[in-house]
Write an enzyme that holds these catalytic residues in place. Structure first.
Site, mmCIF file in Angstrom:
data_model
loop_
_atom_site.group_PDB
_atom_site.id
_atom_site.type_symbol
_atom_site.label_atom_id
_atom_site.label_comp_id
_atom_site.label_asym_id
_atom_site.label_seq_id
_atom_site.Cartn_x
_atom_site.Cartn_y
_atom_site.Cartn_z
ATOM 1 N N THR A 277 0.846 -1.187 0.000
ATOM 2 C CA THR A 277 0.000 0.000 0.000
ATOM 3 C C THR A 277 0.883 1.240 0.000
ATOM 4 O O THR A 277 1.873 1.308 0.736
ATOM 5 C CB THR A 277 -0.938 0.023 1.220
ATOM 6 O OG1 THR A 277 -1.852 -1.074 1.115
ATOM 7 C CG2 THR A 277 -1.746 1.315 1.271
ATOM 8 N N PHE A 279 1.064 5.176 0.816
ATOM 9 C CA PHE A 279 0.459 6.195 1.663
ATOM 10 C C PHE A 279 1.004 7.569 1.271
ATOM 11 O O PHE A 279 2.156 7.675 0.841
ATOM 12 C CB PHE A 279 0.784 5.943 3.140
ATOM 13 C CG PHE A 279 0.174 4.696 3.705
ATOM 14 C CD1 PHE A 279 -0.986 4.753 4.462
ATOM 15 C CD2 PHE A 279 0.761 3.459 3.503
ATOM 16 C CE1 PHE A 279 -1.555 3.603 4.997
ATOM 17 C CE2 PHE A 279 0.204 2.301 4.025
ATOM 18 C CZ PHE A 279 -0.962 2.375 4.771
#
Length: 391
Positions: A277, A279
């Site tokens: 992921t 960010f």
């Protein structure tokens, strides 16, 4: 007809020149705003505005222009100038608030969530003085940064399995803050329960909607189990711990299992082995990175609805020798079947090639917002973590 076309072209060129001069005027206004912020207690000088409008009328008469309409045009220019000064002052205040709260980072979730771990990773160099504050939603985390209650907010923006996180893109489009950094984090989803049981015996599995989407293949292998969305992965783990129900499980990190005293039933259950992921770290707008630092500049824009409009934008990027590392279309909420485009360009806004590219793109686009210019973690030159390694 050739003469008419020539005159129309001259009109178009003159209109453009007028707008370019207006841009120059507004840049001077920004510089005036910086001086006012330090030296004056007021923003608007009504006396000077009146003198300016009187002088405009006088010059208009000399030039044999309509003095009334000339005055009205300059009223609008003054309104634009005031807006520029207000924004300059607000940005300065946001920077000051962010500086005062620079020790606080807002994230969605609780301790043990992936956002919490990504924040801890990004701010590791100054971890001793940092306070990580959990919030109920992405919007609440961003709101803390907007109100100056936190110096930074960290938001997930895309995942290698489930794709882009729509809510984050919409929040970035609306916020007056900017992206000032990015972090990538390996997501290792585990199935957690109160004790060692067979996964097939579970009645319900809870987790954040993104985690459920990233583990869809594993969940399909348990047809008798209901998947339920939860606030975040760590909150789901905590609930399983508190409920003490052997038929209930959560999808979360192994760190969450350790924090809340749970048993890991299965590890690495995401659909893709390499599950990462990305960010973004959001704060008050700051100076762009030094051009020597591998960086990224993120934009959102709309194009005119005519043939080749997007292609012209892409040609501008390529023409300045820049690499476009992301391009994604999203529907405009208020205009059915019309789209916005989110773009990431390699390079800092402090680099001439990037600033010139954006200036040229602005001429092609009815709307363009720079979401931020920041040190990169996902470009080839800057990539520190390797998503090709096991996740």
């Amino acid at each position: 007809m050739e003469r008419l076309e020539e005159l129309r072209n001259r009109l178009d060129a003159t209109d453009r020149h007028l707008l370019e001069v207006l841009v120059q005027r507004l840049e001077i206004v920004r510089q005036v705003a910086d001086l006012k912020a330090d030296a004056l207690s007021f923003l608007r000088d009504s006396g000077r505005e009146q003198r300016l409008l009187d002088r405009v009328e006088e010059i208009a008469r000399e030039l044999e222009l309509d003095p009334y309409r000339s005055r009205e045009i300059f009223r609008e220019i003054i309104a634009m100038s005031l807006k520029v000064q207000e924004e300059a002052l607000l940005n300065r205040q946001r920077r000051e608030r962010s500086r005062l709260a620079a020790h606080r980072v807002a994230y969605q979730g609780i301790e043990g969530s992936y956002s919490h771990m990504a924040a801890r990773k990004f701010f590791a160099a100054r971890s001793a003085g940092m306070e990580l504050v959990g919030c109920r939603s992405f919007e609440a985390a961003l709101g803390m940064a907007e109100e100056g209650e936190a110096g930074f907010a960290i938001l997930p923006i895309e995942n290698t399995t489930a794709g882009s996180i729509n809510e984050t893109y919409e929040l970035l489009r609306r916020t007056p803050l900017a992206i000032v950094g990015e972090e990538i984090f390996p997501v290792r989803h585990c199935l957690l329960a109160i004790s060692q049981v067979e996964p097939a015996s579970l009645n319900r599995i809870i987790s954040h909607p993104q985690a459920l989407a990233q583990c869809s293949r594993f969940l399909r292998s348990l047809p008798g189990t209901e998947a339920t969305a939860w606030g975040d992965t760590a909150s789901a783990a905590r609930h399983v711990s508190e409920a003490a129900d052997p038929s209930l499980a959560a999808i979360a990190s192994e760190e969450a299992a350790n924090l809340y005293g749970l048993t890991v039933l299965s590890r690495d259950i995401a659909d893709q082995e390499a599950n990462w992921t990305r960010f973004v770290i959001v704060s008050a707008p700051d100076e762009p990175p030094d051009p020597r630092i591998p960086s990224k500049t993120s934009l959102v824009l709309t194009t005119r609805h005519d043939q080749g409009a997007l292609a012209r934008v892409l040609e501008i990027v390529a023409g300045h020798g820049l690499n476009l590392c992301k391009l994604e279309s999203r529907p405009e909420p208020s205009r059915p079947w019309e789209y916005m485009f989110y773009m990431d360009i390699e390079g800092s806004l402090a680099a001439d090639a990037v600033s010139m590219t954006i200036a040229r793109i602005r001429r092609e686009c009815p709307y363009l917002k720079v979401l931020g210019s920041y040190p990169a973690r996902t470009t080839g030159e800057a990539l520190r973590d390797r998503p090709t390694e096991g996740a």
